[in-house]
Design a protein around this motif. Structure first.
Motif, PDB file in Angstrom:
ATOM      1  N   UNK A  44       0.851  -1.190   0.000  1.00  0.00           N
ATOM      2  CA  UNK A  44       0.000   0.000   0.000  1.00  0.00           C
ATOM      3  C   UNK A  44       0.886   1.240   0.000  1.00  0.00           C
ATOM      4  N   UNK A  45       0.709   2.114  -0.969  1.00  0.00           N
ATOM      5  CA  UNK A  45       1.608   3.249  -1.164  1.00  0.00           C
ATOM      6  C   UNK A  45       1.050   4.539  -0.560  1.00  0.00           C
ATOM      7  N   UNK A  46       1.967   5.441  -0.181  1.00  0.00           N
ATOM      8  CA  UNK A  46       1.643   6.642   0.583  1.00  0.00           C
ATOM      9  C   UNK A  46       1.739   7.924  -0.252  1.00  0.00           C
ATOM     10  N   UNK A  47       1.978   7.788  -1.542  1.00  0.00           N
ATOM     11  CA  UNK A  47       2.175   8.962  -2.407  1.00  0.00           C
ATOM     12  C   UNK A  47       0.978   9.892  -2.340  1.00  0.00           C
TER      13      UNK A  47
ATOM     14  N   UNK B 257       7.730  -7.793   5.761  1.00  0.00           N
ATOM     15  CA  UNK B 257       7.187  -7.265   4.518  1.00  0.00           C
ATOM     16  C   UNK B 257       6.617  -5.874   4.661  1.00  0.00           C
ATOM     17  N   UNK B 258       5.757  -5.517   3.716  1.00  0.00           N
ATOM     18  CA  UNK B 258       5.260  -4.147   3.593  1.00  0.00           C
ATOM     19  C   UNK B 258       4.529  -3.644   4.821  1.00  0.00           C
ATOM     20  N   UNK B 259       3.778  -4.488   5.479  1.00  0.00           N
ATOM     21  CA  UNK B 259       2.872  -4.022   6.536  1.00  0.00           C
ATOM     22  C   UNK B 259       3.409  -4.160   7.951  1.00  0.00           C
TER      23      UNK B 259
ATOM     24  N   UNK C 182      -4.692  10.140  -1.826  1.00  0.00           N
ATOM     25  CA  UNK C 182      -3.709   9.164  -2.311  1.00  0.00           C
ATOM     26  C   UNK C 182      -3.773   9.072  -3.829  1.00  0.00           C
ATOM     27  N   UNK C 183      -2.602   9.079  -4.453  1.00  0.00           N
ATOM     28  CA  UNK C 183      -2.538   9.049  -5.914  1.00  0.00           C
ATOM     29  C   UNK C 183      -2.716   7.647  -6.478  1.00  0.00           C
ATOM     30  N   UNK C 184      -2.237   6.655  -5.744  1.00  0.00           N
ATOM     31  CA  UNK C 184      -2.353   5.269  -6.199  1.00  0.00           C
ATOM     32  C   UNK C 184      -3.674   4.669  -5.709  1.00  0.00           C
ATOM     33  N   UNK C 185      -3.947   3.471  -6.125  1.00  0.00           N
ATOM     34  CA  UNK C 185      -5.121   2.762  -5.639  1.00  0.00           C
ATOM     35  C   UNK C 185      -4.937   2.358  -4.198  1.00  0.00           C
ATOM     36  N   UNK C 186      -5.933   1.697  -3.643  1.00  0.00           N
ATOM     37  CA  UNK C 186      -5.851   1.254  -2.238  1.00  0.00           C
ATOM     38  C   UNK C 186      -4.590   0.429  -2.015  1.00  0.00           C
TER      39      UNK C 186
END
Length: 411
Positions: free
Chosen positions: A105-108, A164-166, A301-305
């Motif tokens: 999940x991205x924060x952009x 990992x990511x989370x 947020x610019x990206x999807x969920x």
């Protein structure tokens, strides 16, 4: 024919005039927050900016309407936001290359929140957040290499590639958490620990608008208020919970009022200085024994969920582009600090180049670093285990528990 030609030229001229006026208004908006500056030897060392308006719930006084930003702070905040933006772009590319597996999940677009919050926090303050946590891990002290390597499951990762990511953690950062809203009551618990230890710290617990209707949030609000805990509950309202807009998900979208008896503040989360001043206010409020606060920080947020969500089936590309062009937190801050003569465009361009090289180097390490041995799956599962035998995929394939990493938040 002449009449048609005149009409076409008139319409073109009108478009040009409208574009110039729009640009002029945009420039005025960019420079409007700048109020005064302090010079030393011909160099601007600090500037005072107006913060964006706040909305209040059960509070009489708002956070400061002005914010003093030093030249050093301006350069730091810009660098931090650019690192997070580029780190997330690199993460997106790695995911598409299948170098990152699982969820991501991205924060952009939300960079001003974590940079602004961290700018106000002290050494004794704590943070816990949801799964959109890469930027938070960075500002709380994790290196770019350790974040990128964790994403790709390598040994130099924050958790040696096992989280990992989370799941990233460091001192006073209690991680990103994958269960929606579950970090909020844990954050109340961290605030209780701060009060019990009498260390003077607050705990900032963040969640998204998609988690805002969870029952456990209100239980946490209630307990925090009853015990006057030094807790700040922040809803990062980016407009969408997964693919559902806030208007379709919540009967009341005034998330800063959701604490009812707990006072609240609405903040423009695209302005890093407004966020910083609000958190300074929260620290003064919570450490004076008044109890918790509920904040709503409006962002985008610019990206999807997540990386599996293209993010354009429930909103238009034009909507995303409009935010990028008019409300982008990095662009706005850049315009403000250049307009106040705190920095030059060349200085910021130099930072951009340095950030690009730093992140690119971290990506190379994240793609080539070795993975942990299978036996290390049973490492650091417990703090002080009574039994050191850890079951494998079957009862006949056990592992032996070992301590390898230093525990980050052990009091």
């Amino acid at each position: 024919l002449l009449r048609d030609e005149i009409k076409i030229k008139t319409e073109m001229l009108s478009k040009i005039v409208r574009a110039v006026v729009t640009q002029s208004q945009s420039n005025k908006r960019a420079l409007a927050p700048f109020m005064t500056s302090v010079r030393r030897g011909g160099t601007v060392t600090e500037a005072t900016f107006q913060t964006q308006p706040y909305k209040l719930h059960r509070l009489d006084e708002p956070p400061s309407t002005t914010s003093i930003c030093s030249r050093d702070d301006a350069l730091l905040f810009y660098r931090q936001m650019q690192i997070i933006r580029r780190l997330e772009s690199a993460s997106s590319n790695l995911y598409k290359e299948k170098a990152i597996r699982g969820f991501c999940h991205l924060y952009s677009g939300q960079e001003a929140i974590c940079v602004g919050v961290k700018a106000a926090l002290r050494s004794q303050d704590s943070v816990i957040t949801a799964y959109r946590d890469h930027g938070w891990a960075y500002v709380m002290g994790c290196s770019i290499v350790s974040i990128m390597a964790e994403l790709t499951g390598r040994t130099q990762g924050v958790a040696r590639g096992k989280g990992g990511s989370m799941h990233m953690y460091t001192k006073n950062f209690y991680g990103g958490n994958g269960i929606v809203g579950a970090q909020v009551p844990v954050g109340a618990g961290v605030a209780l620990a701060n009060k019990y230890l009498e260390n003077g710290g607050i705990c900032v617990a963040l969640y998204g608008d998609g988690a805002a209707n969870q029952g456990q949030l209100y239980e946490a609000y209630n307990m925090a208020k009853l015990m006057s805990l030094p807790a700040v509950f922040i809803c990062e309202n980016n407009g969408y919970g997964m693919g559902t807009s806030v208007d379709r998900a919540s009967a009341s979208t005034n998330y800063y009022t959701r604490g009812d008896y707990v006072p609240g503040i609405w903040i423009d989360g695209m302005d890093v200085l407004s966020v910083r001043e609000a958190i300074r206010y929260c620290i003064d409020y919570c450490t004076s024994g008044k109890g918790p606060l509920v904040l709503e920080v409006a962002t985008y947020r610019y990206h999807g969920h997540s990386m599996s969500d293209p993010g354009t089936s429930y909103r238009t590309r034009d909507e995303i582009q409009e935010v990028r062009q008019t409300r982008d937190p990095i662009m706005l801050f850049k315009d403000h600090i250049i307009g106040a003569d705190l920095v030059t465009a060349d200085e910021l361009k130099k930072i951009d180049n340095e950030v690009r090289k730093e992140v690119d180097e971290a990506v190379k390490i994240a793609k080539t670093d070795k993975e942990i041995a299978v036996q290390e799956l049973a490492t650091d599962v417990y703090l002080n285990p009574v039994e050191t035998t850890i079951r494998g995929t079957t009862p006949f394939d056990p592992y032996t528990h070992r301590r390898l990493s230093k525990v980050a938040n052990l009091h």
